[in-house]
Motif scaffolding. Structure first.
Motif, PDB file in Angstrom:
ATOM      1  N   ARG A  11       0.979  -1.297   0.061  1.00  0.00           N
ATOM      2  CA  ARG A  11      -0.035  -0.053   0.070  1.00  0.00           C
ATOM      3  C   ARG A  11       0.821   1.307  -0.047  1.00  0.00           C
ATOM      4  O   ARG A  11       0.545   2.351  -0.729  1.00  0.00           O
ATOM      5  CB  ARG A  11      -0.874   0.042   1.372  1.00  0.00           C
ATOM      6  CG  ARG A  11      -2.144   0.533   1.043  1.00  0.00           C
ATOM      7  CD  ARG A  11      -3.409   0.154   1.936  1.00  0.00           C
ATOM      8  NE  ARG A  11      -2.913   0.468   3.166  1.00  0.00           N
ATOM      9  CZ  ARG A  11      -2.880  -0.860   4.028  1.00  0.00           C
ATOM     10  NH1 ARG A  11      -2.731  -2.017   3.453  1.00  0.00           N
ATOM     11  NH2 ARG A  11      -2.626  -0.673   5.242  1.00  0.00           N
ATOM     12  N   MET A  14       1.929   1.843  -3.454  1.00  0.00           N
ATOM     13  CA  MET A  14       1.031   2.330  -4.365  1.00  0.00           C
ATOM     14  C   MET A  14       0.671   4.090  -4.302  1.00  0.00           C
ATOM     15  O   MET A  14       0.043   4.423  -5.238  1.00  0.00           O
ATOM     16  CB  MET A  14      -0.494   1.658  -3.961  1.00  0.00           C
ATOM     17  CG  MET A  14      -0.583   0.220  -4.591  1.00  0.00           C
ATOM     18  SD  MET A  14      -2.195  -0.320  -4.320  1.00  0.00           S
ATOM     19  CE  MET A  14      -1.788  -1.643  -3.134  1.00  0.00           C
ATOM     20  N   VAL A  17       2.354   5.510  -7.236  1.00  0.00           N
ATOM     21  CA  VAL A  17       1.499   5.253  -8.397  1.00  0.00           C
ATOM     22  C   VAL A  17       0.435   5.926  -8.549  1.00  0.00           C
ATOM     23  O   VAL A  17      -0.042   6.096  -9.691  1.00  0.00           O
ATOM     24  CB  VAL A  17       1.351   3.694  -8.190  1.00  0.00           C
ATOM     25  CG1 VAL A  17       0.702   3.253  -9.434  1.00  0.00           C
ATOM     26  CG2 VAL A  17       2.868   2.969  -8.233  1.00  0.00           C
ATOM     27  N   PHE A  18      -0.406   6.021  -7.536  1.00  0.00           N
ATOM     28  CA  PHE A  18      -1.830   6.669  -7.516  1.00  0.00           C
ATOM     29  C   PHE A  18      -1.507   7.992  -8.006  1.00  0.00           C
ATOM     30  O   PHE A  18      -2.193   8.461  -9.033  1.00  0.00           O
ATOM     31  CB  PHE A  18      -2.556   6.742  -6.181  1.00  0.00           C
ATOM     32  CG  PHE A  18      -3.749   7.536  -6.234  1.00  0.00           C
ATOM     33  CD1 PHE A  18      -5.004   7.223  -6.751  1.00  0.00           C
ATOM     34  CD2 PHE A  18      -3.744   8.993  -5.909  1.00  0.00           C
ATOM     35  CE1 PHE A  18      -6.017   7.931  -6.664  1.00  0.00           C
ATOM     36  CE2 PHE A  18      -4.810   9.823  -6.115  1.00  0.00           C
ATOM     37  CZ  PHE A  18      -6.049   9.480  -6.436  1.00  0.00           C
ATOM     38  N   VAL A  21      -0.435   8.054 -11.927  1.00  0.00           N
ATOM     39  CA  VAL A  21      -1.598   7.794 -12.747  1.00  0.00           C
ATOM     40  C   VAL A  21      -2.650   8.832 -12.624  1.00  0.00           C
ATOM     41  O   VAL A  21      -3.268   9.115 -13.702  1.00  0.00           O
ATOM     42  CB  VAL A  21      -2.138   6.461 -12.433  1.00  0.00           C
ATOM     43  CG1 VAL A  21      -3.293   5.935 -12.974  1.00  0.00           C
ATOM     44  CG2 VAL A  21      -0.970   5.509 -12.490  1.00  0.00           C
ATOM     45  N   TRP A  32      -8.130   4.517 -13.810  1.00  0.00           N
ATOM     46  CA  TRP A  32      -7.007   3.714 -13.342  1.00  0.00           C
ATOM     47  C   TRP A  32      -6.611   4.015 -11.969  1.00  0.00           C
ATOM     48  O   TRP A  32      -6.315   3.094 -11.038  1.00  0.00           O
ATOM     49  CB  TRP A  32      -5.785   3.684 -14.341  1.00  0.00           C
ATOM     50  CG  TRP A  32      -6.089   2.767 -15.701  1.00  0.00           C
ATOM     51  CD1 TRP A  32      -6.243   3.201 -16.810  1.00  0.00           C
ATOM     52  CD2 TRP A  32      -5.898   1.573 -15.662  1.00  0.00           C
ATOM     53  NE1 TRP A  32      -6.498   2.144 -17.633  1.00  0.00           N
ATOM     54  CE2 TRP A  32      -6.337   1.073 -17.029  1.00  0.00           C
ATOM     55  CE3 TRP A  32      -5.779   0.452 -14.764  1.00  0.00           C
ATOM     56  CZ2 TRP A  32      -6.279  -0.107 -17.520  1.00  0.00           C
ATOM     57  CZ3 TRP A  32      -5.932  -0.721 -15.118  1.00  0.00           C
ATOM     58  CH2 TRP A  32      -6.025  -1.145 -16.532  1.00  0.00           C
ATOM     59  N   ALA A  33      -6.333   5.492 -11.598  1.00  0.00           N
ATOM     60  CA  ALA A  33      -6.291   5.907 -10.487  1.00  0.00           C
ATOM     61  C   ALA A  33      -7.080   5.333  -9.388  1.00  0.00           C
ATOM     62  O   ALA A  33      -6.624   5.086  -8.438  1.00  0.00           O
ATOM     63  CB  ALA A  33      -6.095   7.511 -10.400  1.00  0.00           C
ATOM     64  N   VAL A  36      -6.202   1.989  -8.344  1.00  0.00           N
ATOM     65  CA  VAL A  36      -5.041   1.936  -7.493  1.00  0.00           C
ATOM     66  C   VAL A  36      -5.556   2.086  -6.175  1.00  0.00           C
ATOM     67  O   VAL A  36      -5.275   1.601  -5.254  1.00  0.00           O
ATOM     68  CB  VAL A  36      -4.063   2.894  -8.104  1.00  0.00           C
ATOM     69  CG1 VAL A  36      -2.858   2.757  -7.078  1.00  0.00           C
ATOM     70  CG2 VAL A  36      -3.405   2.379  -9.248  1.00  0.00           C
ATOM     71  N   TYR A  37      -6.527   3.153  -6.065  1.00  0.00           N
ATOM     72  CA  TYR A  37      -7.009   3.574  -4.672  1.00  0.00           C
ATOM     73  C   TYR A  37      -7.827   2.246  -4.150  1.00  0.00           C
ATOM     74  O   TYR A  37      -7.992   2.132  -2.878  1.00  0.00           O
ATOM     75  CB  TYR A  37      -7.739   4.740  -4.721  1.00  0.00           C
ATOM     76  CG  TYR A  37      -8.174   5.512  -3.573  1.00  0.00           C
ATOM     77  CD1 TYR A  37      -7.327   5.392  -2.451  1.00  0.00           C
ATOM     78  CD2 TYR A  37      -9.485   6.207  -3.489  1.00  0.00           C
ATOM     79  CE1 TYR A  37      -7.957   5.940  -1.278  1.00  0.00           C
ATOM     80  CE2 TYR A  37     -10.025   6.706  -2.316  1.00  0.00           C
ATOM     81  CZ  TYR A  37      -8.977   6.635  -1.158  1.00  0.00           C
ATOM     82  OH  TYR A  37      -9.475   7.303   0.009  1.00  0.00           O
ATOM     83  N   LEU A  39      -7.676  -0.718  -4.940  1.00  0.00           N
ATOM     84  CA  LEU A  39      -6.625  -1.897  -4.512  1.00  0.00           C
ATOM     85  C   LEU A  39      -6.042  -1.639  -3.130  1.00  0.00           C
ATOM     86  O   LEU A  39      -5.993  -2.597  -2.277  1.00  0.00           O
ATOM     87  CB  LEU A  39      -5.891  -2.181  -5.642  1.00  0.00           C
ATOM     88  CG  LEU A  39      -4.653  -3.140  -5.297  1.00  0.00           C
ATOM     89  CD1 LEU A  39      -5.365  -4.638  -5.149  1.00  0.00           C
ATOM     90  CD2 LEU A  39      -3.701  -3.378  -6.469  1.00  0.00           C
ATOM     91  N   ALA A  40      -5.551  -0.259  -2.954  1.00  0.00           N
ATOM     92  CA  ALA A  40      -5.076   0.128  -1.596  1.00  0.00           C
ATOM     93  C   ALA A  40      -6.152  -0.301  -0.360  1.00  0.00           C
ATOM     94  O   ALA A  40      -5.869  -0.770   0.429  1.00  0.00           O
ATOM     95  CB  ALA A  40      -4.544   1.550  -1.637  1.00  0.00           C
ATOM     96  N   MET A  72      -1.837   7.111   1.644  1.00  0.00           N
ATOM     97  CA  MET A  72      -2.406   7.228   0.517  1.00  0.00           C
ATOM     98  C   MET A  72      -3.653   8.234   0.577  1.00  0.00           C
ATOM     99  O   MET A  72      -3.972   8.713  -0.443  1.00  0.00           O
ATOM    100  CB  MET A  72      -3.247   5.800   0.363  1.00  0.00           C
ATOM    101  CG  MET A  72      -4.077   5.422  -0.772  1.00  0.00           C
ATOM    102  SD  MET A  72      -3.262   5.761  -2.472  1.00  0.00           S
ATOM    103  CE  MET A  72      -2.573   4.215  -2.767  1.00  0.00           C
TER     104      MET A  72
END
Length: 178
Positions: A11, A14, A17-18, A21, A32-33, A36-37, A39-40, A72
């Motif tokens: 996390r 990520m 990455v967030f 993206v 996509w962002a 990612v969020y 998934l976190a 995050m």
């Protein structure tokens, strides 16, 4: 290193990455962002469940997990503010609340070598904050008044959770002085 701690480290990875993206010029970047969020968020739920269910709660995990969550969430709220979706004051309120919680957690850890575990209000506020921020990432065209109302609701819940943690902290540290 156990699975819950590895999920918290994932996390943490990520977070950049967030942000990267989120600001891509591609029209699908926001989806996509949000992915990612999401998934976190799922790894947050999974690491907590695994840690409790399989008795893998560790001191490191009790620090890594909230750190990953806060970084995050802070990154998401900064990104949606930078994109003009929510007002700047929301980031300031969130940051001040998180800074106060961080100072409290450090103080608690210094005094007891532990931190207060999450409670139901903290979990509810985290869930609501996720839903609100994910919606604002996915639907940046939400009218400004709605976006402000949604983020205000999420912030009120996080402040209520903060107050519950503060009361618990004061109760625990007050008992230790006696």
């Amino acid at each position: 290193m156990n699975v819950p701690n590895l999920l918290s480290l994932l996390r943490l990875a990520m977070v950049p990455v967030f942000a990267a993206v989120f600001f891509l010029p591609d029209p699908s970047a926001r989806s996509w962002a949000a992915g990612v969020y999401a998934l976190a968020f799922v790894t947050d739920i999974a690491d907590g469940w695994i840690a409790r269910h399989f008795h893998q709660v560790t001191r490191l995990g009790r620090i890594l997990d909230p750190l990953a969550d806060k970084l995050m969430t802070f990154t998401v709220i900064v990104c949606i503010t930078a994109a003009g979706i929510i007002p700047l004051w929301a980031v300031v309120v969130f940051f001040l609340k998180e800074a106060a919680m961080g100072v409290g957690a450090l103080s608690m850890y210094h005094k007891t070598e532990d931190v207060i575990p999450s409670n139901w209000l903290g979990k509810v506020s985290t869930g609501v904050f996720f839903v609100v921020c994910a919606a604002l990432v996915l639907f940046p065209g939400i009218p400004s008044s709605w976006a402000t109302g949604l983020i205000t609701l999420a912030l009120v819940l996080t402040i209520l959770a903060f107050v519950s943690y503060l009361l618990q902290y004061l109760s625990l540290t007050g008992r230790r002085k006696s």
